[in-house]
Motif scaffolding. Structure first.
Motif, PDB file in Angstrom:
ATOM      1  N   LYS A  26       0.947  -1.376  -0.006  1.00 17.68           N
ATOM      2  CA  LYS A  26      -0.071   0.036  -0.155  1.00 17.68           C
ATOM      3  C   LYS A  26       0.798   1.121  -0.072  1.00 17.68           C
ATOM      4  O   LYS A  26       0.313   2.376  -0.257  1.00 17.68           O
ATOM      5  N   LEU A  27       2.183   1.114   0.038  1.00 16.66           N
ATOM      6  CA  LEU A  27       2.868   2.372   0.193  1.00 16.66           C
ATOM      7  C   LEU A  27       4.032   2.435  -0.962  1.00 16.66           C
ATOM      8  O   LEU A  27       4.645   1.520  -1.291  1.00 16.66           O
ATOM      9  N   LEU A  28       3.709   3.354  -1.830  1.00 15.97           N
ATOM     10  CA  LEU A  28       4.736   3.707  -2.936  1.00 15.97           C
ATOM     11  C   LEU A  28       5.486   5.003  -2.742  1.00 15.97           C
ATOM     12  O   LEU A  28       5.022   5.912  -2.238  1.00 15.97           O
ATOM     13  N   VAL A  29       6.677   4.756  -2.963  1.00 16.63           N
ATOM     14  CA  VAL A  29       7.986   5.760  -2.937  1.00 16.63           C
ATOM     15  C   VAL A  29       8.268   6.030  -4.516  1.00 16.63           C
ATOM     16  O   VAL A  29       8.988   5.102  -4.908  1.00 16.63           O
ATOM     17  N   ASN A  30       8.040   7.246  -5.032  1.00 16.77           N
ATOM     18  CA  ASN A  30       8.542   7.508  -6.472  1.00 16.77           C
ATOM     19  C   ASN A  30       7.822   6.419  -7.423  1.00 16.77           C
ATOM     20  O   ASN A  30       8.519   6.241  -8.222  1.00 16.77           O
ATOM     21  N   GLY A  31       6.686   6.249  -7.191  1.00 16.48           N
ATOM     22  CA  GLY A  31       6.033   5.360  -8.146  1.00 16.48           C
ATOM     23  C   GLY A  31       6.241   3.565  -7.923  1.00 16.48           C
ATOM     24  O   GLY A  31       5.669   3.009  -8.436  1.00 16.48           O
ATOM     25  N   MET A  38      13.321   0.241   4.186  1.00  9.28           N
ATOM     26  CA  MET A  38      13.758   1.401   3.225  1.00  9.28           C
ATOM     27  C   MET A  38      14.102   2.696   3.766  1.00  9.28           C
ATOM     28  O   MET A  38      13.439   3.155   4.589  1.00  9.28           O
ATOM     29  N   GLU A  39      15.292   3.301   3.397  1.00 11.20           N
ATOM     30  CA  GLU A  39      15.693   4.535   3.791  1.00 11.20           C
ATOM     31  C   GLU A  39      15.053   5.604   2.875  1.00 11.20           C
ATOM     32  O   GLU A  39      15.374   5.591   1.525  1.00 11.20           O
ATOM     33  N   ILE A  40      14.546   6.882   3.386  1.00 10.94           N
ATOM     34  CA  ILE A  40      14.125   7.988   2.511  1.00 10.94           C
ATOM     35  C   ILE A  40      14.733   9.135   3.195  1.00 10.94           C
ATOM     36  O   ILE A  40      15.247   9.244   4.325  1.00 10.94           O
ATOM     37  N   LEU A  41      14.579  10.250   2.298  1.00 12.69           N
ATOM     38  CA  LEU A  41      15.098  11.697   2.818  1.00 12.69           C
ATOM     39  C   LEU A  41      13.744  12.408   3.285  1.00 12.69           C
ATOM     40  O   LEU A  41      13.940  13.389   3.938  1.00 12.69           O
ATOM     41  N   GLY A  42      12.468  12.005   2.709  1.00 13.97           N
ATOM     42  CA  GLY A  42      11.041  12.603   3.450  1.00 13.97           C
ATOM     43  C   GLY A  42      10.836  13.832   2.164  1.00 13.97           C
ATOM     44  O   GLY A  42       9.851  14.486   2.462  1.00 13.97           O
ATOM     45  N   LYS A  43      11.828  13.675   1.060  1.00 17.07           N
ATOM     46  CA  LYS A  43      11.418  14.616  -0.013  1.00 17.07           C
ATOM     47  C   LYS A  43      10.523  13.733  -1.062  1.00 17.07           C
ATOM     48  O   LYS A  43      10.242  14.404  -2.091  1.00 17.07           O
ATOM     49  N   LEU A  52      -1.590  10.844  -1.320  1.00 18.03           N
ATOM     50  CA  LEU A  52      -0.490  11.576  -1.415  1.00 18.03           C
ATOM     51  C   LEU A  52      -0.066  12.096   0.091  1.00 18.03           C
ATOM     52  O   LEU A  52      -0.787  12.997   0.488  1.00 18.03           O
ATOM     53  N   ILE A  53       1.200  11.847   0.573  1.00 20.65           N
ATOM     54  CA  ILE A  53       1.416  12.245   1.912  1.00 20.65           C
ATOM     55  C   ILE A  53       2.915  12.781   1.892  1.00 20.65           C
ATOM     56  O   ILE A  53       3.124  13.463   3.017  1.00 20.65           O
ATOM     57  N   SER A  54       3.675  12.863   0.886  1.00 19.84           N
ATOM     58  CA  SER A  54       4.736  13.612   0.682  1.00 19.84           C
ATOM     59  C   SER A  54       4.930  13.700  -0.681  1.00 19.84           C
ATOM     60  O   SER A  54       4.684  12.984  -1.565  1.00 19.84           O
ATOM     61  N   GLY A  55       5.753  14.930  -1.063  1.00 19.43           N
ATOM     62  CA  GLY A  55       6.126  15.246  -2.354  1.00 19.43           C
ATOM     63  C   GLY A  55       5.447  16.242  -2.855  1.00 19.43           C
ATOM     64  O   GLY A  55       4.722  17.196  -2.207  1.00 19.43           O
ATOM     65  N   LYS A  56       5.817  16.641  -4.218  1.00 23.45           N
ATOM     66  CA  LYS A  56       5.318  17.853  -4.807  1.00 23.45           C
ATOM     67  C   LYS A  56       3.694  18.100  -4.651  1.00 23.45           C
ATOM     68  O   LYS A  56       3.113  17.007  -5.098  1.00 23.45           O
ATOM     69  N   GLY A  57       3.324  19.129  -4.403  1.00 22.38           N
ATOM     70  CA  GLY A  57       1.871  19.122  -4.360  1.00 22.38           C
ATOM     71  C   GLY A  57       1.093  18.946  -3.112  1.00 22.38           C
ATOM     72  O   GLY A  57       0.168  19.123  -2.672  1.00 22.38           O
ATOM     73  N   HIS A  58       1.956  18.371  -2.071  1.00 24.61           N
ATOM     74  CA  HIS A  58       1.518  18.168  -0.978  1.00 24.61           C
ATOM     75  C   HIS A  58       2.132  19.174   0.549  1.00 24.61           C
ATOM     76  O   HIS A  58       3.359  19.206   0.198  1.00 24.61           O
TER      77      HIS A  58
END
Length: 240
Positions: A26-31, A38-43, A52-58
């Motif tokens: 249920k969780l997608l990161v950059n598609g 998984m490690e992320i930057l939060g951007k 959408l919970i993070s990224g452009k437009g959020h």
């Protein structure tokens, strides 16, 4: 930062729930589907169940810290997976902010449940598991004996778990009418095995007919009614 920790810090869900969302795809990161650890930057562009919970437009805003005490009625479930049947606790409360329960009460049980959006608070409470007292009022299907109370307090061997439960504190309320007192007792636990009290009673030949949690650490249910909730301050919760 690990994605489950980031989701918890943002008040979206607990780390455990995040891992479940990942396992369910249920969780997608950059598609792409996220993976456990998984490690992320939060951007990144992050979608949870299509939202959408993070990224452009959020618009990224860390939510206001929330801590609730809630009287969970019987029949309400504490999980939110697709396989779960019945109304879950989040739907039942309908709170304006995204929150999640700290621990669980099984569907057939009732009473005090804490909910929050503070991941670090959940971690603190979990670390305090050896000191985290939980008090219950338990009604059973036949008269309680001294031997039963002694065995329950000393620890009960659960063959399905291949372990003995920790020592517990038990007592009966002398103020109750005799007929009720004979089939009811209080128990204070410092561990949280799945359906622990029910399993302990079953192992000793008893069946639980009603189970009500009235305290978690220093927070008490008091005179709350089923379905009610109140906001409390984090400072009110004595962790140690």
């Amino acid at each position: 930062m690990r994605i489950n920790k980031w989701l918890s810090a943002m008040g979206i869900c607990s780390r455990r729930e995040a891992d479940r969302y990942i396992s369910e795809g249920k969780l997608l990161v950059n598609g792409e589907k996220a993976s456990l650890g998984m490690e992320i930057l939060g951007k990144e562009e992050i979608l949870l169940d299509g939202k959408l919970i993070s990224g452009k437009g959020h618009k990224k805003e860390k939510p206001k810290p929330v801590l609730l005490k809630y009287y969970k009625p019987r029949g309400i479930i504490c999980t939110t997976g697709e396989k779960d049947r019945g109304k879950n606790v989040i739907e039942a409360i309908g709170y304006k902010e995204r929150i999640y329960p700290i621990g669980r009460l099984d569907k057939d049980s009732e009473g005090l449940l804490l909910l929050t959006n503070q991941g670090d608070l959940v971690n603190q409470i979990n670390k305090a598991s050896g000191y985290k007292e939980k008090e219950y009022i338990v009604s059973v299907d036949k008269p309680v004996t001294k031997e039963f109370l002694q065995e329950m307090s000393s620890g009960v061997y659960l063959p399905e778990l291949e372990r003995t439960t920790r020592r517990a504190v038990l007592w009966q309320d002398p103020k109750l009418p005799k007929e009720i007192q004979r089939r009811q007792f209080h128990i204070v636990l410092t561990e949280g095995l799945n359906r622990q009290i029910r399993r302990m009673c079953e192992a000793l030949g008893y069946e639980v007919t009603r189970l009500k949690r009235i305290r978690v650490m220093n927070i008490e249910l008091g005179k709350m009614k089923p379905g009610e909730y109140f906001e409390i301050k984090r400072e009110e919760l004595e962790l140690f």
